[in-house]
Enzyme design. Structure first.
Site: not given
Length: 292
Positions: A87, A230
């Protein structure tokens, strides 16, 4: 009942619940993670990050074999409790958490190695907050057709591997981007074996200004739904647009997401081209949770 002391953090609106478990003795179950991430009955987050010393996890042992300085492992789970490889926003918030809680130190100009399921990632401070070297990227997953609710026709995407899987889709304009209903999971055909994050992207006009490429993006994250940002998805989107634009396209990009702006930079290394992601990372508040 299990008690955990947690910190809420966010990077361009991509938000996480973080907690410290140095010896790896307090893993959470998928149902507990989903309970925490529930925005109506829990804390609310796009995922949960557990800070574990790499020496206390099998995946951490692999990270230490890659880089013996990777003391800390980012054990990241999506909002539904499923584990995730990487991530890009989360790792910046994770490093901020390690520094603010005294678990690690990072002087200006130095690099902190962090273990992840996608391998070791190096993080540095910069003017916007932190920059992470996301490592090598690959064109993977072909060009599947993607259907999304409120987009009139299926369109081809571009599969990109950032250590986690992505499919990037170009849309016609801002109106089309805004119209997409990403509360529903986009349909990918053929379906990737392990699913994928899906990014919908539109270029700014002009695409390149002062040598920097500029795009706008929305994303549906596998296991979390639509998120405000993101990090690996922003990198994948910039890579896809550069690929479509051709050899004259720049290697520096500004990616606008609903939660803010991140920077993406492509650069050569001995083992191939790497991608760096830069952006803010903030800790919001701390608290205590009682979990069944």
């Amino acid at each position: 009942m299990a008690t955990i002391h947690f910190t809420k953090g966010q990077g361009t609106g991509n938000d996480f619940v973080l907690y410290s478990d140095p010896d790896g003795r307090r893993p959470l179950t998928p149902s507990q993670i989903a309970e925490i991430c529930d925005r109506h009955f829990g804390v609310g987050a796009d995922g949960v990050i557990r800070a574990v010393r790499s020496s206390h996890l099998p995946e951490g042992a692999e990270a230490l074999a890659e880089d013996e300085t990777a003391e800390w492992f980012m054990d990241y789970a999506n909002a539904d409790g499923s584990p995730a490889e990487m991530c890009g926003n989360g790792i910046r918030v994770f490093v901020r958490y390690l520094l603010e809680t005294g678990l690690a130190e990072l002087a200006d100009g130095e690099t902190l190695a962090i273990g992840t399921r996608a391998g070791v990632r190096d993080v540095q401070r910069n003017l916007t907050g932190f920059q992470v070297d996301l490592g090598r990227w690959d064109l993977a997953g072909g060009e599947p057709l993607v259907r999304a609710r409120e987009l009139p026709v299926a369109r081809p995407g571009l599969g990109i591997d950032m250590g986690n899987p992505h499919v990037v889709v170009a849309v016609a304009d801002d109106d089309e981007l805004d119209a997409a209903d990403l509360s529903y999971i986009p349909h990918i055909e053929p379906a990737p074996e392990h699913g994928a994050n899906v990014e919908f992207v539109v270029p700014h006009e002009p695409l390149v200004k002062d040598g920097i490429g500029r795009i706008r993006m929305r994303v549906h994250e596998r296991g979390s739904g639509e998120t405000l940002s993101c990090g690996t998805g922003a990198a994948a989107a910039a890579l896809a647009v550069r690929y479509w634009a051709g050899s004259a396209a720049p290697d520096q990009w500004r990616v606008d997401v609903p939660g803010g702006t991140v920077g993406v930079r492509m650069f050569p290394t001995e083992d191939g081209e790497h991608v760096a992601l830069s952006g803010p990372a903030e800790l919001v508040y701390t608290g205590t949770l009682e979990l069944a």
